[in-house]
Scaffold this motif. Structure first.
Motif, PDB file in Angstrom:
ATOM      1  N   UNK A  44       0.835  -1.200   0.000  1.00  0.00           N
ATOM      2  CA  UNK A  44       0.000   0.000   0.000  1.00  0.00           C
ATOM      3  C   UNK A  44       0.869   1.249   0.000  1.00  0.00           C
ATOM      4  N   UNK A  45       0.354   2.319  -0.582  1.00  0.00           N
ATOM      5  CA  UNK A  45       1.091   3.578  -0.563  1.00  0.00           C
ATOM      6  C   UNK A  45       0.601   4.518  -1.629  1.00  0.00           C
ATOM      7  N   UNK A  46       1.469   5.433  -2.003  1.00  0.00           N
ATOM      8  CA  UNK A  46       1.147   6.433  -3.002  1.00  0.00           C
ATOM      9  C   UNK A  46       1.993   7.671  -2.793  1.00  0.00           C
ATOM     10  N   UNK A  47       1.511   8.787  -3.338  1.00  0.00           N
ATOM     11  CA  UNK A  47       2.244  10.053  -3.212  1.00  0.00           C
ATOM     12  C   UNK A  47       1.681  10.840  -2.032  1.00  0.00           C
ATOM     13  N   UNK A  60       2.357 -14.783   0.636  1.00  0.00           N
ATOM     14  CA  UNK A  60       3.591 -14.784   1.427  1.00  0.00           C
ATOM     15  C   UNK A  60       4.180 -13.376   1.474  1.00  0.00           C
ATOM     16  N   UNK A  61       4.932 -13.120   2.524  1.00  0.00           N
ATOM     17  CA  UNK A  61       5.608 -11.830   2.656  1.00  0.00           C
ATOM     18  C   UNK A  61       6.641 -11.662   1.540  1.00  0.00           C
ATOM     19  N   UNK A  62       7.279 -12.735   1.153  1.00  0.00           N
ATOM     20  CA  UNK A  62       8.273 -12.681   0.080  1.00  0.00           C
ATOM     21  C   UNK A  62       7.685 -12.189  -1.227  1.00  0.00           C
ATOM     22  N   UNK A  63       6.477 -12.660  -1.563  1.00  0.00           N
ATOM     23  CA  UNK A  63       5.804 -12.182  -2.776  1.00  0.00           C
ATOM     24  C   UNK A  63       5.502 -10.690  -2.669  1.00  0.00           C
ATOM     25  N   UNK A  64       5.026 -10.264  -1.512  1.00  0.00           N
ATOM     26  CA  UNK A  64       4.733  -8.841  -1.299  1.00  0.00           C
ATOM     27  C   UNK A  64       6.015  -8.009  -1.377  1.00  0.00           C
ATOM     28  N   UNK A  65       7.099  -8.509  -0.831  1.00  0.00           N
ATOM     29  CA  UNK A  65       8.371  -7.774  -0.860  1.00  0.00           C
ATOM     30  C   UNK A  65       8.877  -7.587  -2.285  1.00  0.00           C
ATOM     31  N   UNK A  66       8.708  -8.591  -3.128  1.00  0.00           N
ATOM     32  CA  UNK A  66       9.140  -8.445  -4.522  1.00  0.00           C
ATOM     33  C   UNK A  66       8.361  -7.332  -5.219  1.00  0.00           C
ATOM     34  N   UNK A  67       7.065  -7.281  -4.995  1.00  0.00           N
ATOM     35  CA  UNK A  67       6.246  -6.217  -5.588  1.00  0.00           C
ATOM     36  C   UNK A  67       6.614  -4.861  -4.988  1.00  0.00           C
ATOM     37  N   UNK A  68       6.815  -4.815  -3.683  1.00  0.00           N
ATOM     38  CA  UNK A  68       7.222  -3.574  -3.007  1.00  0.00           C
ATOM     39  C   UNK A  68       8.521  -3.041  -3.603  1.00  0.00           C
ATOM     40  N   UNK A  69       9.486  -3.920  -3.846  1.00  0.00           N
ATOM     41  CA  UNK A  69      10.771  -3.481  -4.418  1.00  0.00           C
ATOM     42  C   UNK A  69      10.587  -2.874  -5.805  1.00  0.00           C
ATOM     43  N   UNK A  70       9.780  -3.503  -6.643  1.00  0.00           N
ATOM     44  CA  UNK A  70       9.533  -2.990  -7.995  1.00  0.00           C
ATOM     45  C   UNK A  70       8.868  -1.620  -7.930  1.00  0.00           C
ATOM     46  N   UNK A  91       8.792   0.525  -5.427  1.00  0.00           N
ATOM     47  CA  UNK A  91       9.700   1.497  -4.805  1.00  0.00           C
ATOM     48  C   UNK A  91      10.779   1.943  -5.782  1.00  0.00           C
ATOM     49  N   UNK A  92      11.325   1.016  -6.531  1.00  0.00           N
ATOM     50  CA  UNK A  92      12.363   1.363  -7.510  1.00  0.00           C
ATOM     51  C   UNK A  92      11.780   2.208  -8.650  1.00  0.00           C
ATOM     52  N   UNK A  93      10.581   1.881  -9.097  1.00  0.00           N
ATOM     53  CA  UNK A  93       9.940   2.646 -10.166  1.00  0.00           C
ATOM     54  C   UNK A  93       9.693   4.100  -9.772  1.00  0.00           C
ATOM     55  N   UNK A  94       9.487   4.354  -8.482  1.00  0.00           N
ATOM     56  CA  UNK A  94       9.181   5.707  -8.001  1.00  0.00           C
ATOM     57  C   UNK A  94      10.345   6.334  -7.237  1.00  0.00           C
ATOM     58  N   UNK A 110       5.818   3.319  -0.370  1.00  0.00           N
ATOM     59  CA  UNK A 110       5.003   2.117  -0.273  1.00  0.00           C
ATOM     60  C   UNK A 110       5.457   1.315   0.936  1.00  0.00           C
ATOM     61  N   UNK A 111       4.534   0.576   1.496  1.00  0.00           N
ATOM     62  CA  UNK A 111       4.844  -0.271   2.635  1.00  0.00           C
ATOM     63  C   UNK A 111       4.071  -1.580   2.501  1.00  0.00           C
ATOM     64  N   UNK A 112       4.428  -2.548   3.324  1.00  0.00           N
ATOM     65  CA  UNK A 112       3.741  -3.836   3.319  1.00  0.00           C
ATOM     66  C   UNK A 112       2.851  -3.903   4.554  1.00  0.00           C
ATOM     67  N   UNK A 113       1.573  -4.195   4.305  1.00  0.00           N
ATOM     68  CA  UNK A 113       0.614  -4.371   5.398  1.00  0.00           C
ATOM     69  C   UNK A 113       0.345  -5.864   5.554  1.00  0.00           C
ATOM     70  N   UNK A 114       0.307  -6.300   6.806  1.00  0.00           N
ATOM     71  CA  UNK A 114       0.086  -7.714   7.145  1.00  0.00           C
ATOM     72  C   UNK A 114      -1.319  -7.851   7.718  1.00  0.00           C
ATOM     73  N   UNK A 115      -2.122  -8.693   7.109  1.00  0.00           N
ATOM     74  CA  UNK A 115      -3.492  -8.928   7.569  1.00  0.00           C
ATOM     75  C   UNK A 115      -3.597 -10.326   8.154  1.00  0.00           C
ATOM     76  N   UNK A 116      -4.032 -10.402   9.398  1.00  0.00           N
ATOM     77  CA  UNK A 116      -4.239 -11.696  10.056  1.00  0.00           C
ATOM     78  C   UNK A 116      -5.701 -12.102   9.868  1.00  0.00           C
ATOM     79  N   UNK A 117      -5.922 -13.290   9.364  1.00  0.00           N
ATOM     80  CA  UNK A 117      -7.269 -13.811   9.174  1.00  0.00           C
ATOM     81  C   UNK A 117      -7.492 -14.969  10.135  1.00  0.00           C
TER      82      UNK A 117
END
Length: 68
Positions: free
Chosen positions: A9-12, A34-44, A46-49, A57-64
């Motif tokens: 999640x994130x933005x400007x 998985x957190x690893x999948x989220x981290x890969x997207x976060x890196x892309x 973050x690097x793009x911006x 951008x940050x990673x939010x963890x949802x407990x179900x």
């Protein structure tokens, strides 16, 4: 049974205090199993911006909780 999901999640933001998002720039990507999948997207994202100091951008963890 407990399960987790992860979201990127994130933005400007209005400033580098990162307290107020500029309306219309919000992004929510996911869910990821998985957190690893989220981290890969976060890196892309973050690097793009990277040149934009007020984008974050940050990673939010949802407990179900699943009822058996």
């Amino acid at each position: 049974m407990n399960k987790s999901r992860f979201w990127v999640v994130g933005g400007e933001y209005t400033s580098t205090d990162f307290e107020t998002l500029i309306q219309g720039t919000e992004r929510v990507v996911g869910p990821f199993e998985t957190r690893g999948d989220a981290e890969r997207t976060w890196r892309v994202l973050s690097e793009d911006h990277r040149p934009q100091a007020q984008v974050r951008f940050t990673i939010a963890h949802e407990h179900l909780t699943m009822n058996a």
